[in-house]
Design an enzyme around this catalytic site. Sequence first.
Site, PDB file in Angstrom:
ATOM      1  N   LYS A 268       0.840  -1.204   0.000  1.00  0.00           N
ATOM      2  CA  LYS A 268       0.000   0.000   0.000  1.00  0.00           C
ATOM      3  C   LYS A 268       0.871   1.249   0.000  1.00  0.00           C
ATOM      4  CE  LYS A 268      -3.929  -1.898   2.603  1.00  0.00           C
ATOM      5  NZ  LYS A 268      -4.968  -1.691   1.593  1.00  0.00           N
ATOM      6  N   ARG A 342     -10.315 -11.553   2.054  1.00  0.00           N
ATOM      7  CA  ARG A 342     -11.118 -12.662   1.500  1.00  0.00           C
ATOM      8  C   ARG A 342     -10.368 -13.984   1.584  1.00  0.00           C
ATOM      9  NH1 ARG A 342     -11.506  -9.419  -4.073  1.00  0.00           N
ATOM     10  NH2 ARG A 342     -11.225  -7.738  -2.578  1.00  0.00           N
TER      11      ARG A 342
HETATM   12  N1  BES Z   1      -8.182  -3.756   4.435  1.00  0.00           N
HETATM   13  C1  BES Z   1      -8.305  -3.376   3.072  1.00  0.00           C
HETATM   14  C2  BES Z   1      -9.595  -2.623   2.787  1.00  0.00           C
HETATM   15  C3  BES Z   1      -9.640  -1.188   3.222  1.00  0.00           C
HETATM   16  C4  BES Z   1      -8.934  -0.231   2.544  1.00  0.00           C
HETATM   17  C5  BES Z   1     -10.441  -0.814   4.252  1.00  0.00           C
HETATM   18  C6  BES Z   1      -9.021   1.091   2.930  1.00  0.00           C
HETATM   19  C7  BES Z   1     -10.546   0.504   4.626  1.00  0.00           C
HETATM   20  C8  BES Z   1      -9.831   1.459   3.974  1.00  0.00           C
HETATM   21  C9  BES Z   1      -8.288  -4.608   2.187  1.00  0.00           C
HETATM   22  O1  BES Z   1      -7.494  -5.649   2.615  1.00  0.00           O
HETATM   23  C10 BES Z   1      -7.767  -4.176   0.867  1.00  0.00           C
HETATM   24  O2  BES Z   1      -6.618  -3.803   0.813  1.00  0.00           O
HETATM   25  N2  BES Z   1      -8.593  -4.229  -0.159  1.00  0.00           N
HETATM   26  C11 BES Z   1      -8.208  -3.810  -1.451  1.00  0.00           C
HETATM   27  C12 BES Z   1      -8.750  -4.800  -2.444  1.00  0.00           C
HETATM   28  C13 BES Z   1      -8.230  -4.613  -3.842  1.00  0.00           C
HETATM   29  C14 BES Z   1      -6.761  -4.972  -3.895  1.00  0.00           C
HETATM   30  C15 BES Z   1      -9.012  -5.462  -4.768  1.00  0.00           C
HETATM   31  C16 BES Z   1      -8.800  -2.423  -1.689  1.00  0.00           C
HETATM   32  O3  BES Z   1      -9.914  -2.156  -1.279  1.00  0.00           O
HETATM   33  O4  BES Z   1      -8.099  -1.591  -2.250  1.00  0.00           O
HETATM   34 MN    MN Z   2      -5.489  -5.465   1.967  1.00  0.00          MN
END
Ligand code: BES
Ligand code: MN
Length: 514
Positions: A268, A342
């Site tokens: 990230k 997931r």
């Molecule tokens: N924990 C995150 C989701 C999230 C992101 C929650 C920002 C709250 C704020 C999750 O694990 C994630 O990183 N999801 C990705 C999925 C994508 C790679 C398909 C996302 O939402 O960017």
């Molecule tokens: Mn994630």
Amino acid sequence: MDFELKTLTRARVCTEKCDALVVLISQEALAQGAGDDPVSQLAALAVKSGDFEAKPGKLLAGYRTVGIAATRLVLAGVGDGSPKNVRTAVTAAMNGLKNGNIRRVVLSLAALNEPSVEVVRAAVVACGDAGYAYTLTKSKAATAALERVVLAVTDGSRAQAGFDKGVGLAKGIALAREWGNRPANHATPILLAGAAKELGKLPKVKADVLGPKEVAKLGMGSFMAVAQGSVEPLRFIVLRYDGAAKAAAPVVLVGKGITFDTGGISIKPAGEMDEMKFDMCGAASVLGTFRALAELKPAINVIGLIPACENMPDGHAIKPGDVVTSMSGQTIEILNTDAEGRLVLCDALTYAERFKPQAVIDIATLTGACVVALGGVRSGMFSSDDALAKALSDAGESSLDLCWRLPLDEDYAEGLKTNFADVANVAGRAGGAITAAKFLQRFTAKFPWAHLDIAGTAWKSGAAKGATGRPVALLVDYLLGQATPIAKTKAKQAGKAATGARPVRKPASKPRAA
Ligand code: BES
Ligand code: MN
Ligand code: ZN
């Protein structure tokens, strides 16, 4: 914080000694103009001179007011006296009192006309929320903590049920907030498991914790794949709350317990990455719900499952393109290591099958896309079962912990197809909250299932950064609604003695077509 329920008339409230007296005032009460007690007189005067109105959130504060035994007096408008307005008023009043030296507060509902269970509960929960303060990693406590709130009502026995619900809920929400708030180095998978073990000491609650060896034996290849990039070992937490007969099919709650989400190799960006300590708020909501269950003791069986690990990049970490085998036997191509939630949830969902559940609900900070879709007001809700979806929606409305159902059309699963495994862990950017839910749905064929995406609702960013404790209130209301009323349980037990038949819960809803 302690709560106490007291029967006090409007006049008696004025003579109650405390650091602060908060009086909720509805439009109706003002219109009636009744009461020759000092507070009612004051309120009428203030309205007449334009200094106060009963609009929700409007406050008028006084200090050492004549005729009032409390040191501070706060009038708080509640409009029509709806649960939501009562929450707004109590939150505003209590937050206004926060920085004083205030330990004992009397909150008077005596001017409200026969407050409902929901109104009393909302008042208690809002007090609990305002009274919560995070202190674990601060070297000195900020201000004196609120010790005691006395809820004053004109009919204590009428208010008792709402009061009890509120107190149980407040404890659950506070626990969920506390674990959500703890930094990742103070809330590792091992420490989360410790919190579950603590809950296991409460009446009717048991906690089991599995480590890497047991999880490997179960074949949870997808969960293990996420955990393998971190030096912190994973934990798989199994909580049970036994409130009903053994034969009664349980509700299973599955909480995402990523104690920190760096994104892994699909790392990230640095900005706001600290907020990924909140990526275990699904798990925290399960802990909080069990805390409330132990308090409220409804006649229902509940299982809580928490796959807990970190998502880190290192030499052992999974790489984009890696294919793993889940506990269900389905192979998964991990195209993005940041779609890890997931991956841990799917194995927990498969594990849930062994309980022959009446319903399975997973709770997860799953997608940024859900934040874009619904913001911080409503959690995303998905379900393959209309009755379950309705029960969750209703529980959200009645507990003021809202959710909104989103679709699960099969067409949304198109993007999860891959040439290298049974399924990919991501589809394109479009409809990201839904494609994530479609991925999970593949592991839920054996039970009615719902998924709550709490990415937008589990915590607040900015100056008020912190966990909200959502959706504990929604979950607890849903579970209370599924419980067999005590009277019925007793009748059933009597029937069982006579006929030898086992009491079997009827499923919450009809099983959906495969
Ligand atoms: N924990 C995150 C989701 C999230 C992101 C929650 C920002 C709250 C704020 C999750 O694990 C994630 O990183 N999801 C990705 C999925 C994508 C790679 C398909 C996302 O939402 O960017
Ligand atoms: Mn994630
Ligand atoms: Zn995550």
